[in-house]
Design an enzyme around this catalytic site. Sequence first.
Site, PDB file in Angstrom:
ATOM      1  CD  GLU A  61      -3.013   0.988   2.261  1.00 14.00           C
ATOM      2  OE1 GLU A  61      -3.117  -0.096   2.862  1.00 14.00           O
ATOM      3  OE2 GLU A  61      -3.806   1.943   2.415  1.00 14.00           O
ATOM      4  CG  ASN A 106      -8.104   2.008   4.960  1.00 17.89           C
ATOM      5  OD1 ASN A 106      -8.946   1.236   4.518  1.00 17.89           O
ATOM      6  ND2 ASN A 106      -7.710   1.980   6.223  1.00 17.89           N
ATOM      7  CG  ASN A 206      -9.530  -1.127   0.591  1.00 16.88           C
ATOM      8  OD1 ASN A 206      -9.123  -2.275   0.613  1.00 16.88           O
ATOM      9  ND2 ASN A 206      -9.451  -0.315   1.647  1.00 16.88           N
ATOM     10  CD  GLU A 207     -10.733  -2.889   4.790  1.00 18.99           C
ATOM     11  OE1 GLU A 207     -10.638  -1.844   5.464  1.00 18.99           O
ATOM     12  OE2 GLU A 207     -10.102  -3.932   5.056  1.00 18.99           O
ATOM     13  CE1 TYR A 278      -4.067  -7.013   7.714  1.00 22.15           C
ATOM     14  CE2 TYR A 278      -6.258  -6.037   7.616  1.00 22.15           C
ATOM     15  CZ  TYR A 278      -5.006  -6.229   7.061  1.00 22.15           C
ATOM     16  OH  TYR A 278      -4.682  -5.642   5.867  1.00 22.15           O
ATOM     17  CD  GLU A 329      -6.455  -4.967   3.109  1.00 22.50           C
ATOM     18  OE1 GLU A 329      -6.367  -4.804   4.351  1.00 22.50           O
ATOM     19  OE2 GLU A 329      -6.832  -4.072   2.332  1.00 22.50           O
ATOM     20  CD  GLN A 386      -0.050  -2.928   3.372  1.00 24.21           C
ATOM     21  OE1 GLN A 386       0.845  -2.313   2.836  1.00 24.21           O
ATOM     22  NE2 GLN A 386      -1.184  -2.317   3.766  1.00 24.21           N
TER      23      GLN A 386
HETATM   24  O1  AHR Z   1      -3.572  -3.163   5.397  1.00 20.60           O
HETATM   25  C1  AHR Z   1      -3.833  -2.080   6.224  1.00 20.60           C
HETATM   26  C2  AHR Z   1      -5.254  -1.581   6.084  1.00 20.60           C
HETATM   27  O2  AHR Z   1      -6.142  -2.543   6.580  1.00 20.60           O
HETATM   28  C3  AHR Z   1      -5.725  -1.341   4.676  1.00 20.60           C
HETATM   29  O3  AHR Z   1      -5.391  -0.078   4.216  1.00 20.60           O
HETATM   30  C4  AHR Z   1      -7.204  -1.485   4.790  1.00 20.60           C
HETATM   31  O4  AHR Z   1      -7.794  -1.961   3.616  1.00 20.60           O
HETATM   32  C5  AHR Z   1      -7.404  -2.423   5.957  1.00 20.60           C
HETATM   33  O5  AHR Z   1      -8.321  -1.941   6.848  1.00 20.60           O
END
Ligand code: AHR
Length: 549
Positions: A61, A106, A206-207, A278, A329, A386
């Site tokens: 990113e 983001n 994205n999201e 995550y 992700e 990432q």
């Molecule tokens: O990977 C970090 C962030 O996590 C990304 O920008 C977003 O898509 C997610 O919330």
Amino acid sequence: MKNVSRREFLNKAGQTGLAVAATSALGRFGIAQTLRATRVVIDSGRQISEINPHLFGSFLEQLGRAIYEGIYDPKSKFADADGFRTDVMKEIHDLGVPIIRWPGGNFVSGYHWLDGVGPKKDRPAVLDRAWNTLETNQFGTDEFITWARKVGTEPLFGLNFGTGSAEDAAALVEYCNIDKGTKWSELRRSHGYEQPHNVKFWCVGNEMDGPWQIGHMEAREYGIKAADAARQMRNVDESVKLIACGSSGPFMPTYITWDRTVLEQCYEYVDGISLHRYWGNTEETNNESSKYLAMNLAMDRQIEEIVAVCDSVRAQKRSAKQLFLSFDEWNVWYRARSGDAVNGHRTEAPHLLEEPYNLEDALLVGGLVNSLIRHSDRVKVACLAQLVNVIAPIMTNKDGILRNTIFYPYAWALKYGRGRALSIQPEGPGYEVASLGRPIEDIGLAAPGFGHVNYLDVMATHQPEQKTATIFVLNRDLEHEQELELNWHDLTPSRVIGFETITGSDLKALNTFADPKKVVPQTVASPSVGSKMSVKFPARSYSVLTLAV
Ligand code: AHR
């Protein structure tokens, strides 16, 4: 054993070294049984799927020091003529990362791609409102493509669905993929890129379900916009593969309803849907490592839930098309997640999301690799989030590179997670995870547990052309080694090609620039091979065993 609960029994057994005798999955159905080893049957005819080469991609990113000071640093002693760090390029090239998502995340929801093309001296420095960072735009679309070609990876482009329009998205496809003779393709050529970039994979936003996202919207609104953008993009290049923006994860109050509503609007226009997640050893796992190491089962569950939504919308629409899943992700991320770790204070290349990774994080990442292989019939793209400096396996400083602990299971996934995934049903001892605590982001719903969790999480891949097979094993037992009995149905192993493990006495141990080899793979003595073989895996370990078959 009178008046002793099963948990007490297991604890006592562990303390006295009796250890591995425990209840099997069968025990849940009232069949009294104890097992000493985990047993699997390996049959090359029982395939889950051919593993898509994009299953172990990654993500960069435009955030923190991922790009600037990470892969692009013209002032570095390692920089090539394009300003790319050659040491980082080599590491990523050698890893063989097949696909890399860029530029966000983001960040992308406020990104104007036109700011990042053309002569560098004319590009504006802008305020990135996602991470409160000064974005110089010295690295943009053409630089990413040039870099991606150098490291031998496929680009996966994210589109701005926050401040960007469907027309902007189609214009970027035209800039990248049309040969010549149109407004945007000629602009690319005027920047010195005569050949089209041929970007095949695109994340349509994205999201967008998240209130934190620039331009956050309702599911129906997003679905309509995604369908419109997809139609326009396909009119420019019908070969593009489009990934609709799925829910940001089960912690969202709109989880599942978001995915269903979005797909009701755009199912026919897209090829896949995204998943994000995550994990962390947090209140959700009660800071208990044994629960934490079971969390890859939450990935299994999430994938199965999203598959169910996709297929239910498909049935509703009587569609011939089956969507693929893009888990674009996934990682461990729970420490560098608030305060200054996510606020760039309007500076260039701030230290953001620089998560330290310890041994137990690496073990869970290994488990997550197993879960992705287990679902490779539907998950065709996935990105470890990432790759460099930001929640990353690779860290940089001005003098070189550090491999975080999670580098190793990821490297093994890339090396051995190919060919065919085999369906195996391990049965063996384990422990109960009856419930979980509050997830990192709480929505007031109780997180369900997993019931009986096997100590050994086992997956197998088979590479018929190379005549090899690999067994991937997470041993969640924190105290004892565990034995795996491998029964080969039709293949005959002839020798061990490699047997490596990542383990240690301290689950919290990590690598630093000062002490970079605290957690590194160790070679294990080869077991004897045969159609029925027994292999021991150390306590607290993730291992790969590769055999000639
Ligand atoms: O990977 C970090 C962030 O996590 C990304 O920008 C977003 O898509 C997610 O919330």
